[in-house]
Design an enzyme around this catalytic site. Structure first.
Site, PDB file in Angstrom:
ATOM      1  N   HIS A 100       0.846  -1.193   0.000  1.00 59.24           N
ATOM      2  CA  HIS A 100       0.000   0.000   0.000  1.00 59.24           C
ATOM      3  C   HIS A 100       0.878   1.238   0.000  1.00 59.24           C
ATOM      4  CE1 HIS A 100       0.631  -1.325   4.150  1.00 59.24           C
ATOM      5  NE2 HIS A 100       0.641  -0.049   4.495  1.00 59.24           N
ATOM      6  N   HIS A 102       0.829   5.163   1.227  1.00 58.95           N
ATOM      7  CA  HIS A 102       0.142   6.190   2.015  1.00 58.95           C
ATOM      8  C   HIS A 102       0.188   7.508   1.240  1.00 58.95           C
ATOM      9  CE1 HIS A 102       0.362   4.019   6.009  1.00 58.95           C
ATOM     10  NE2 HIS A 102       1.314   3.388   5.361  1.00 58.95           N
TER      11      HIS A 102
HETATM   12  P1  AMP Z   1       1.777   0.343   7.372  1.00 56.99           P
HETATM   13  O1  AMP Z   1       2.342   0.652   8.721  1.00 56.99           O
HETATM   14  O2  AMP Z   1       2.504   1.038   6.254  1.00 56.99           O
HETATM   15  O3  AMP Z   1       1.612  -1.139   7.135  1.00 56.99           O
HETATM   16  O4  AMP Z   1       0.349   1.010   7.371  1.00 56.99           O
HETATM   17  C1  AMP Z   1      -0.836   0.337   7.664  1.00 56.99           C
HETATM   18  C2  AMP Z   1      -1.904   1.383   7.779  1.00 56.99           C
HETATM   19  O5  AMP Z   1      -3.163   0.760   7.620  1.00 56.99           O
HETATM   20  C3  AMP Z   1      -1.935   2.123   9.111  1.00 56.99           C
HETATM   21  O6  AMP Z   1      -1.794   3.514   8.883  1.00 56.99           O
HETATM   22  C4  AMP Z   1      -3.318   1.769   9.683  1.00 56.99           C
HETATM   23  O7  AMP Z   1      -3.894   2.862  10.366  1.00 56.99           O
HETATM   24  C5  AMP Z   1      -4.087   1.396   8.451  1.00 56.99           C
HETATM   25  N1  AMP Z   1      -5.180   0.441   8.627  1.00 56.99           N
HETATM   26  C6  AMP Z   1      -5.120  -0.762   9.241  1.00 56.99           C
HETATM   27  N2  AMP Z   1      -6.316  -1.392   9.151  1.00 56.99           N
HETATM   28  C7  AMP Z   1      -7.135  -0.570   8.446  1.00 56.99           C
HETATM   29  C8  AMP Z   1      -8.486  -0.647   8.013  1.00 56.99           C
HETATM   30  N3  AMP Z   1      -9.250  -1.698   8.305  1.00 56.99           N
HETATM   31  N4  AMP Z   1      -8.993   0.404   7.316  1.00 56.99           N
HETATM   32  C9  AMP Z   1      -8.234   1.486   7.034  1.00 56.99           C
HETATM   33  N5  AMP Z   1      -6.944   1.602   7.410  1.00 56.99           N
HETATM   34  C10 AMP Z   1      -6.402   0.606   8.108  1.00 56.99           C
END
Ligand code: AMP
Ligand code: ZN
Length: 137
Positions: A100, A102
Site C-alpha cells: 500500500h 500512504h
Molecule cells: P503500514 O504501517 O505502512 O503497514 O500502514 C498500515 C496502515 O493501515 C496504518 O496507517 C493503519 O492505520 C491502516 N489500517 C489498518 N487497518 C485498516 C483498516 N481496516 N482500514 C483502514 N486503514 C487501516
C-alpha cells in the site's frame, strides 16, 4: 486474493471502508488511524506483500494515481502539500503485509511527520555500501 488479508478484503469490497477512488486495479481508502486529516491508502486489488513482489505493470500505475489523489486533496481539502510513504517489511514499519502507498496531506503548521535526523557516513563506508548494492542490481 489472499484469504486472511484485510486489505485484500477491503480492496475487493468484502469489508466496508471509506472509498475515495476505485478502478480495475486499485481501491483508495481513508486510513482508519490518520496521521493528518485525509490520510489515504492506495491498495492494489491483487495481493502483493510489498514493492518487491509488485508487478511492474501495476507499479507503473501507482505514482500517477498517487499524484491524482494528492492533487484532489490539495483542491478538496486545502492541504498545502502531501507525503507519499510506502513501507516495505516489518523492520520498515509495515504492519499490513499487502502493498500500500500512504498519501498523507500536509497542512501549514501541521504535525511534523516523515522526518529523520541526518546522520554521517565516511568515504570508506559509502564506497562499501555502493559496491554492496550495485553487486545485486
Ligand atoms: P503500514 O504501517 O505502512 O503497514 O500502514 C498500515 C496502515 O493501515 C496504518 O496507517 C493503519 O492505520 C491502516 N489500517 C489498518 N487497518 C485498516 C483498516 N481496516 N482500514 C483502514 N486503514 C487501516
Ligand atoms: Zn492482500
Amino acid at each position: 486474493m489472499k484469504e486472511d488479508c484485510i486489505f485484500c478484503k477491503i480492496a475487493n469490497g468484502l469489508i466496508p471502508a471509506r472509498k475515495l477512488y476505485e478502478d480495475d486495479d486499485f481501491c483508495v481508502i481513508l486510513d482508519l488511524g490518520p496521521a493528518t486529516k485525509g490520510h489515504a491508502l492506495i491498495l492494489p486489488k491483487e495481493h502483493y506483500r510489498d514493492i518487491c513482489e509488485l508487478e511492474e505493470t501495476v507499479a507503473a500505475k501507482v505514482l500517477p494515481l498517487a499524484g491524482k489523489i494528492g492533487k484532489a486533496m490539495k483542491k478538496g481539502l486545502g492541504c498545502h502539500g502531501f507525503n507519499l510513504v510506502q513501507n516495505n517489511g516489518e523492520a520498515a514499519g509495515q504492519t499490513v503485509l499487502h502493498f500500500h502507498m500512504h498519501v498523507i496531506p500536509r497542512y501549514e503548521n501541521g504535525p511534523r511527520i516523515v522526518a529523520w535526523e541526518p546522520g554521517t557516513v565516511s568515504e570508506k563506508e559509502a564506497e562499501k555500501i555502493v559496491e554492496a548494492v550495485r553487486a545485486e542490481l
